[in-house]
Design an enzyme around this catalytic site. Sequence first.
Site, mmCIF file in Angstrom:
data_model
loop_
_atom_site.group_PDB
_atom_site.id
_atom_site.type_symbol
_atom_site.label_atom_id
_atom_site.label_comp_id
_atom_site.label_asym_id
_atom_site.label_seq_id
_atom_site.Cartn_x
_atom_site.Cartn_y
_atom_site.Cartn_z
ATOM 1 C CD GLU A 145 61.743 -40.404 203.301
ATOM 2 O OE1 GLU A 145 61.413 -41.547 202.926
ATOM 3 O OE2 GLU A 145 61.356 -39.362 202.757
ATOM 4 C CB CYS A 202 55.807 -39.829 212.010
ATOM 5 S SG CYS A 202 55.321 -41.195 210.962
ATOM 6 C CB CYS A 227 57.738 -50.888 203.131
ATOM 7 S SG CYS A 227 56.402 -51.817 203.927
ATOM 8 N N GLY A 251 58.022 -48.453 206.308
ATOM 9 C CA GLY A 251 58.239 -49.822 206.781
ATOM 10 C C GLY A 251 57.066 -50.378 207.553
ATOM 11 C CD GLU A 252 53.647 -53.938 209.334
ATOM 12 O OE1 GLU A 252 52.885 -53.195 208.718
ATOM 13 O OE2 GLU A 252 53.504 -54.187 210.549
ATOM 14 C CB SER A 257 50.482 -47.860 212.277
ATOM 15 O OG SER A 257 49.568 -48.107 211.233
ATOM 16 C CB SER A 290 46.863 -49.850 207.568
ATOM 17 O OG SER A 290 47.742 -49.012 208.287
ATOM 18 C CG LEU A 291 40.091 -52.426 207.579
ATOM 19 C CD1 LEU A 291 40.671 -53.787 207.934
ATOM 20 C CD2 LEU A 291 38.882 -52.129 208.466
ATOM 21 C CG ASN A 314 48.574 -37.616 202.157
ATOM 22 O OD1 ASN A 314 47.971 -36.553 202.246
ATOM 23 N ND2 ASN A 314 48.751 -38.418 203.202
ATOM 24 C CB CYS A 322 49.766 -41.016 205.699
ATOM 25 S SG CYS A 322 49.355 -40.634 207.371
HETATM 26 N N1 SAH Z 1 53.179 -50.424 207.519
HETATM 27 C C1 SAH Z 1 52.441 -49.839 208.604
HETATM 28 C C2 SAH Z 1 53.009 -48.509 209.021
HETATM 29 C C3 SAH Z 1 52.818 -47.396 208.002
HETATM 30 S S1 SAH Z 1 51.642 -46.318 208.653
HETATM 31 C C4 SAH Z 1 50.990 -49.784 208.258
HETATM 32 O O1 SAH Z 1 50.636 -50.105 207.131
HETATM 33 O O2 SAH Z 1 50.171 -49.485 209.113
HETATM 34 C C5 SAH Z 1 51.255 -45.366 207.308
HETATM 35 C C6 SAH Z 1 49.751 -45.111 207.234
HETATM 36 O O3 SAH Z 1 49.530 -44.301 206.101
HETATM 37 C C7 SAH Z 1 48.960 -46.389 207.009
HETATM 38 O O4 SAH Z 1 47.765 -46.340 207.733
HETATM 39 C C8 SAH Z 1 48.644 -46.349 205.525
HETATM 40 O O5 SAH Z 1 47.433 -47.001 205.255
HETATM 41 C C9 SAH Z 1 48.545 -44.869 205.275
HETATM 42 N N2 SAH Z 1 48.882 -44.513 203.916
HETATM 43 C C10 SAH Z 1 49.729 -45.133 203.075
HETATM 44 N N3 SAH Z 1 49.793 -44.497 201.904
HETATM 45 C C11 SAH Z 1 48.971 -43.438 202.013
HETATM 46 C C12 SAH Z 1 48.645 -42.379 201.139
HETATM 47 N N4 SAH Z 1 49.173 -42.281 199.928
HETATM 48 N N5 SAH Z 1 47.796 -41.445 201.586
HETATM 49 C C13 SAH Z 1 47.281 -41.511 202.827
HETATM 50 N N6 SAH Z 1 47.579 -42.476 203.698
HETATM 51 C C14 SAH Z 1 48.401 -43.440 203.286
#
Ligand code: SAH
Length: 359
Positions: free
Chosen positions: A92, A105, A112, A165-166, A197, A220-221, A300, A343
């Site tokens: 996607e 994006c 993942c 994915g990561e 990210s 992503s924290l 989301n 996201c």
């Molecule tokens: N695997 C990587 C790349 C994905 S980035 C990573 O974790 O950074 C996707 C971003 O969306 C990440 O910052 C994640 O924390 C955020 N995310 C994941 N699920 C989400 C959701 N349901 N609502 C809002 N943000 C979300």
Amino acid sequence: MQPVHLTGLSQAELSDFVASLGEPEYRARQIFSAIHARRVMSFDAMTDLPKELRATLVQRTLLSTFKLESRYISTDGTRRYLFKTRDNFPVETVFIPEERRDTICFSSQSGCPLQCTFCLTAQLGLLRNLTAGEIVEQIIFALNDAYGEGVQTPRGTNLVGMGAGEPFLNFDNLMKTIRIMNDTSGLHIVPNRITVSTAGIVPRIRDLATIADRPHLAISLAAPNDELRNELMPINKKWPIEELLSACKEFEKSLKPNEQFTFEYVMLRGVNDSDAQARQLANLLNRHALRAKVNLIPHNPAEPLPYQPSPMERVESFREILESKGVHAFIRRPRGRDIFAACGQLAARSETGLSAAPS
Ligand code: SAH
């Protein structure tokens, strides 16, 4: 013999390939700029190449490998594409038009392997890593869908490696894509326009710091302490917060004078959004004196995820606490929620439901 996916070759690799066909070097330059500068996705349209060469390329190589399964257009203009790879894995991509620039994006993996509890992509598990060609193809496809093949884009393009994915578990293909993007005779999207990210793959954060022409970093924290982060992002058990932040400290040395890196913090109602947690987060970041900002992402929601988004007043008050303690914080406006493009919503959804498994 497997066809060669030309879209994922650097100019140097394309030169080698062209040489192996017994063709002169300049053909590589012609093909590279057809693919990446003009975004031509059929050999027929490469009219500057002789007919026989085009016939050989048709036989031995591929430009586009994806099959478009569906395309969704949000009321806010965001577009989501669901592709299938040649071996039928879902991919996607999201195209986000903004006034002054477009953001694409892209996904780095199909599915993942990380099991973040708030992210829909996690439900797919890892299907496979994407090749550099498959990552590049997402970008070319999105630009062509928006503007047409061969048409100059009216705005600049930003890339974010924040799709499915990561990215840091597919590091080599990710970096190769970024080098191809950066080529001045191709798309020429410079690393300064690219953000990747990670959920916190610590060794790769350290590796990224050593790359001269590198993209920006986001991490992503999602939680201000190990106890909660272990629960939300199980990768934290492997690389807990202190290890993550010490890699960040190391990475900080590679920042340019005005550059910062970003922490993303998804706001989950009643889980990680209290005033006390905001203070804990600010203290954590201040203790390490990191040159970073925080992006607050309203959750989301999506079935079957067990969370609700924090109310906007909560997000705002969380932001104010961070700011009052000297941590720069921003609220990210969700885009494309109505089409499952926001996201954490990428899980190969089509009208018929999940379409994850190769068939
Ligand atoms: N695997 C990587 C790349 C994905 S980035 C990573 O974790 O950074 C996707 C971003 O969306 C990440 O910052 C994640 O924390 C955020 N995310 C994941 N699920 C989400 C959701 N349901 N609502 C809002 N943000 C979300």
